[in-house]
Design a protein around this motif. Structure first.
Motif, PDB file in Angstrom:
ATOM      1  N   TRP A  35       0.820  -1.213   0.000  1.00 21.71           N
ATOM      2  CA  TRP A  35       0.000   0.000   0.000  1.00 21.71           C
ATOM      3  C   TRP A  35       0.853   1.261   0.000  1.00 21.71           C
ATOM      4  O   TRP A  35       0.590   2.203  -0.754  1.00 21.71           O
ATOM      5  N   GLU A  36       1.876   1.301   0.830  1.00 20.69           N
ATOM      6  CA  GLU A  36       2.714   2.497   0.904  1.00 20.69           C
ATOM      7  C   GLU A  36       3.428   2.751  -0.421  1.00 20.69           C
ATOM      8  O   GLU A  36       3.566   3.906  -0.854  1.00 20.69           O
ATOM      9  N   HIS A  37       3.890   1.690  -1.086  1.00 20.99           N
ATOM     10  CA  HIS A  37       4.548   1.849  -2.374  1.00 20.99           C
ATOM     11  C   HIS A  37       3.558   2.339  -3.425  1.00 20.99           C
ATOM     12  O   HIS A  37       3.897   3.196  -4.263  1.00 20.99           O
ATOM     13  N   PHE A  38       2.336   1.821  -3.379  1.00 22.75           N
ATOM     14  CA  PHE A  38       1.305   2.266  -4.322  1.00 22.75           C
ATOM     15  C   PHE A  38       0.985   3.737  -4.104  1.00 22.75           C
ATOM     16  O   PHE A  38       0.819   4.506  -5.074  1.00 22.75           O
ATOM     17  N   LEU A  39       0.895   4.151  -2.858  1.00 20.86           N
ATOM     18  CA  LEU A  39       0.646   5.558  -2.547  1.00 20.86           C
ATOM     19  C   LEU A  39       1.777   6.422  -3.085  1.00 20.86           C
ATOM     20  O   LEU A  39       1.540   7.475  -3.700  1.00 20.86           O
ATOM     21  N   GLU A  40       3.007   5.975  -2.885  1.00 21.48           N
ATOM     22  CA  GLU A  40       4.160   6.753  -3.343  1.00 21.48           C
ATOM     23  C   GLU A  40       4.193   6.868  -4.865  1.00 21.48           C
ATOM     24  O   GLU A  40       4.462   7.945  -5.413  1.00 21.48           O
ATOM     25  N   ILE A  41       3.908   5.765  -5.559  1.00 23.92           N
ATOM     26  CA  ILE A  41       3.943   5.775  -7.020  1.00 23.92           C
ATOM     27  C   ILE A  41       2.883   6.716  -7.586  1.00 23.92           C
ATOM     28  O   ILE A  41       3.155   7.524  -8.473  1.00 23.92           O
ATOM     29  N   GLU A  45       3.380  11.254  -9.615  1.00 25.82           N
ATOM     30  CA  GLU A  45       2.937  11.872 -10.860  1.00 25.82           C
ATOM     31  C   GLU A  45       1.739  12.777 -10.559  1.00 25.82           C
ATOM     32  O   GLU A  45       0.635  12.287 -10.306  1.00 25.82           O
ATOM     33  N   PRO A  46       1.935  14.087 -10.566  1.00 22.43           N
ATOM     34  CA  PRO A  46       0.844  15.011 -10.192  1.00 22.43           C
ATOM     35  C   PRO A  46      -0.424  14.821 -10.998  1.00 22.43           C
ATOM     36  O   PRO A  46      -1.531  14.957 -10.466  1.00 22.43           O
ATOM     37  N   ARG A  47      -0.291  14.522 -12.308  1.00 18.39           N
ATOM     38  CA  ARG A  47      -1.497  14.338 -13.116  1.00 18.39           C
ATOM     39  C   ARG A  47      -2.268  13.094 -12.683  1.00 18.39           C
ATOM     40  O   ARG A  47      -3.510  13.104 -12.656  1.00 18.39           O
ATOM     41  N   ALA A  48      -1.553  12.036 -12.318  1.00 14.29           N
ATOM     42  CA  ALA A  48      -2.215  10.814 -11.863  1.00 14.29           C
ATOM     43  C   ALA A  48      -2.903  11.038 -10.525  1.00 14.29           C
ATOM     44  O   ALA A  48      -4.062  10.643 -10.333  1.00 14.29           O
ATOM     45  N   PHE A 116       2.257  11.543   0.211  1.00  8.29           N
ATOM     46  CA  PHE A 116       0.941  11.968  -0.293  1.00  8.29           C
ATOM     47  C   PHE A 116       0.882  13.480  -0.489  1.00  8.29           C
ATOM     48  O   PHE A 116      -0.184  14.089  -0.468  1.00  8.29           O
ATOM     49  N   SER A 117       2.030  14.083  -0.747  1.00 10.21           N
ATOM     50  CA  SER A 117       2.111  15.543  -0.847  1.00 10.21           C
ATOM     51  C   SER A 117       1.253  16.116  -1.970  1.00 10.21           C
ATOM     52  O   SER A 117       0.760  17.236  -1.862  1.00 10.21           O
ATOM     53  N   ASN A 118       1.063  15.357  -3.049  1.00 10.52           N
ATOM     54  CA  ASN A 118       0.244  15.848  -4.162  1.00 10.52           C
ATOM     55  C   ASN A 118      -1.239  15.575  -3.969  1.00 10.52           C
ATOM     56  O   ASN A 118      -2.061  16.032  -4.782  1.00 10.52           O
ATOM     57  N   TYR A 119      -1.592  14.842  -2.938  1.00 12.51           N
ATOM     58  CA  TYR A 119      -2.998  14.561  -2.652  1.00 12.51           C
ATOM     59  C   TYR A 119      -3.601  15.587  -1.699  1.00 12.51           C
ATOM     60  O   TYR A 119      -4.797  15.872  -1.751  1.00 12.51           O
ATOM     61  N   GLY A 120      -2.801  16.098  -0.793  1.00 15.90           N
ATOM     62  CA  GLY A 120      -3.327  17.044   0.176  1.00 15.90           C
ATOM     63  C   GLY A 120      -2.559  16.965   1.476  1.00 15.90           C
ATOM     64  O   GLY A 120      -1.576  16.220   1.609  1.00 15.90           O
ATOM     65  N   THR A 121      -3.013  17.715   2.459  1.00 18.26           N
ATOM     66  CA  THR A 121      -2.375  17.706   3.771  1.00 18.26           C
ATOM     67  C   THR A 121      -2.872  16.513   4.578  1.00 18.26           C
ATOM     68  O   THR A 121      -3.818  15.823   4.193  1.00 18.26           O
ATOM     69  N   ARG A 122      -2.240  16.262   5.695  1.00 25.69           N
ATOM     70  CA  ARG A 122      -2.653  15.143   6.546  1.00 25.69           C
ATOM     71  C   ARG A 122      -4.102  15.305   7.004  1.00 25.69           C
ATOM     72  O   ARG A 122      -4.836  14.317   7.111  1.00 25.69           O
ATOM     73  N   ASP A 123      -4.539  16.527   7.259  1.00 26.88           N
ATOM     74  CA  ASP A 123      -5.917  16.758   7.688  1.00 26.88           C
ATOM     75  C   ASP A 123      -6.924  16.435   6.584  1.00 26.88           C
ATOM     76  O   ASP A 123      -8.091  16.150   6.866  1.00 26.88           O
ATOM     77  N   GLN A 124      -6.469  16.481   5.338  1.00 29.49           N
ATOM     78  CA  GLN A 124      -7.353  16.195   4.218  1.00 29.49           C
ATOM     79  C   GLN A 124      -7.413  14.704   3.877  1.00 29.49           C
ATOM     80  O   GLN A 124      -8.288  14.286   3.122  1.00 29.49           O
ATOM     81  N   MET A 125      -6.481  13.941   4.408  1.00 22.81           N
ATOM     82  CA  MET A 125      -6.457  12.504   4.177  1.00 22.81           C
ATOM     83  C   MET A 125      -7.135  11.798   5.351  1.00 22.81           C
ATOM     84  O   MET A 125      -7.099  12.262   6.489  1.00 22.81           O
ATOM     85  N   TRP A 126      -7.748  10.658   5.075  1.00 23.73           N
ATOM     86  CA  TRP A 126      -8.464   9.892   6.101  1.00 23.73           C
ATOM     87  C   TRP A 126      -9.374  10.838   6.887  1.00 23.73           C
ATOM     88  O   TRP A 126      -9.286  10.966   8.112  1.00 23.73           O
ATOM     89  N   THR A 127     -10.279  11.505   6.174  1.00 24.39           N
ATOM     90  CA  THR A 127     -11.065  12.596   6.755  1.00 24.39           C
ATOM     91  C   THR A 127     -12.004  12.153   7.864  1.00 24.39           C
ATOM     92  O   THR A 127     -12.394  12.952   8.712  1.00 24.39           O
ATOM     93  N   PHE A 128     -12.400  10.855   7.871  1.00 24.45           N
ATOM     94  CA  PHE A 128     -13.320  10.424   8.924  1.00 24.45           C
ATOM     95  C   PHE A 128     -12.583   9.985  10.185  1.00 24.45           C
ATOM     96  O   PHE A 128     -13.202   9.566  11.162  1.00 24.45           O
ATOM     97  N   GLY A 129     -11.253  10.083  10.181  1.00 26.44           N
ATOM     98  CA  GLY A 129     -10.466   9.582  11.307  1.00 26.44           C
ATOM     99  C   GLY A 129     -10.830  10.211  12.633  1.00 26.44           C
ATOM    100  O   GLY A 129     -10.880   9.517  13.667  1.00 26.44           O
TER     101      GLY A 129
END
Length: 233
Positions: A35-41, A45-48, A116-129
């Protein structure tokens, strides 16, 4: 129906059952999925990452489109079928959540921010946490029906909605051509964006396909022969 399911998921989370994320992560590893490798890959790529994040956000309105179309097609028969599928999947989802409670891959692996820098901040990830953790530690004891969050990790409800949306549009070429690619990308996005284990996605897919087969089998059963009672006077 969905409100009832979400409410039940809150009650299950509040039971503070032992989390099964380590088991789900081992299952992923047995399939060769990191999972971590998939997240990194995908993040590299910002477009992906942008496409995956966008597709994940489309879930609500694409599902609404499928429901609206089902409501105006086939004299409501397709809508009844879709609602039956959603009901079955909601029951199955709550049962699976009770048997395999999980916080999700994002919580379990706690990835470094550069992954996950291109996805958002930590607060934006796992939002229901925040809600999930408050339910488990007892800090949240009142359920506000007007502001419910989806807190189910196993199985993936986004995957269920994605498959059911595709199924609802299966025999309308223009609608399927629109929904299919978006929902396929969205299902992939449930892992890096939604923080799901691969096991969550596979379970969501299995649950939705099982519900489809069950509903179809009920539709194909021959109607019972009418029984006439003869009364002699």
């Amino acid at each position: 129906m969905l409100t009832t399911g979400v409410t039940l998921s809150y009650l299950i989370a509040a039971a503070d059952l032992p989390l099964m994320d380590s088991l789900l992560a081992r299952f992923d590893h047995s399939l060769g999925f990191d999972w971590e490798h998939f997240l990194e890959i995908t993040n590299s790529e910002p477009r992906a990452s942008g496409l995956l994040a966008w597709a994940y956000r489309t879930t609500g309105w694409v599902t609404q489109l499928a429901v609206v179309w089902a409501g105006v097609a086939s004299n409501g028969e397709r809508l009844a079928e879709l609602l039956a599928l959603l009901g079955l999947c909601t029951v199955g989802l709550c049962a699976c959540m009770f048997l395999f409670p999980a916080a999700g891959a994002f919580s379990y692996f706690d990835p470094a921010s550069q992954l996950f820098s291109n996805y958002g901040t930590r607060d934006q990830m796992w939002t229901f946490g925040h809600t999930f953790n408050m339910l488990r530690d007892g800090a949240l004891s009142v359920i506000e029906l007007s502001s419910l969050d989806g807190i189910v990790s196993f199985p993936s409800f986004h995957t269920i909605l994605g498959i059911l949306g595709i199924y609802a549009a299966r025999d309308v070429r223009w609608l399927l051509a629109f929904i299919l690619p978006i929902n396929v990308i969205m299902i992939v996005a449930t892992m890096p964006v939604g923080g799901h284990h691969l096991a969550d996605v596979l379970a969501g897919g299995g649950l939705s396909l099982g519900a489809i087969m069950f509903v179809r089998s009920q539709k194909e059963r021959p109607a019972p022969s009418p029984v006439f009672l003869q009364c002699s006077l």
